[in-house]
Scaffold this motif. Structure first.
Motif, PDB file in Angstrom:
ATOM      1  N   GLN A  18      36.130 -17.752  87.320  1.00  0.00           N
ATOM      2  CA  GLN A  18      37.446 -17.287  86.909  1.00  0.00           C
ATOM      3  C   GLN A  18      38.518 -18.347  87.127  1.00  0.00           C
ATOM      4  O   GLN A  18      39.462 -18.444  86.354  1.00  0.00           O
ATOM      5  N   ARG A  19      38.372 -19.164  88.165  1.00  0.00           N
ATOM      6  CA  ARG A  19      39.324 -20.247  88.406  1.00  0.00           C
ATOM      7  C   ARG A  19      39.251 -21.281  87.285  1.00  0.00           C
ATOM      8  O   ARG A  19      40.256 -21.781  86.805  1.00  0.00           O
ATOM      9  N   GLY A  22      39.289 -18.679  83.524  1.00  0.00           N
ATOM     10  CA  GLY A  22      39.888 -17.347  83.578  1.00  0.00           C
ATOM     11  C   GLY A  22      40.921 -17.036  82.523  1.00  0.00           C
ATOM     12  O   GLY A  22      41.185 -15.879  82.230  1.00  0.00           O
ATOM     13  N   CYS A  27      39.633 -21.690  78.864  1.00  0.00           N
ATOM     14  CA  CYS A  27      38.346 -21.532  78.206  1.00  0.00           C
ATOM     15  C   CYS A  27      38.290 -22.368  76.924  1.00  0.00           C
ATOM     16  O   CYS A  27      37.304 -23.042  76.650  1.00  0.00           O
TER      17      CYS A  27
END
Length: 68
Positions: A18-19, A22, A27
């Motif tokens: 997620q870091r 996220g 992404c």
């Protein structure tokens, strides 16, 4: 009960994932870097400059030379 091997694979933890990935921009940047590690290169003519068409759900990259 047998151990679930998928559950114990080595790799990123959920907080680490997620870091790194996220948000949508994080992404997207990771995908672009994976696709073009040395920057954009047209698969048709190998030119290195592109237009980024952003009025879509996901950006479209169009070569400035051959327009593919």
């Amino acid at each position: 009960m047998s151990m679930n091997l998928v559950q114990f694979q080595r790799g990123l933890s959920l907080p680490e994932f997620q870091r790194r990935f996220g948000t949508e921009p994080q992404c997207q940047a990771a995908l672009e870097k994976a696709r073009w590690p040395q920057g954009f290169r047209c698969p048709h003519c190998q030119h290195t400059a592109c237009y980024r068409i952003g009025n879509r759900t996901h950006p479209l990259f169009q070569c400035t030379q051959c327009r593919k």
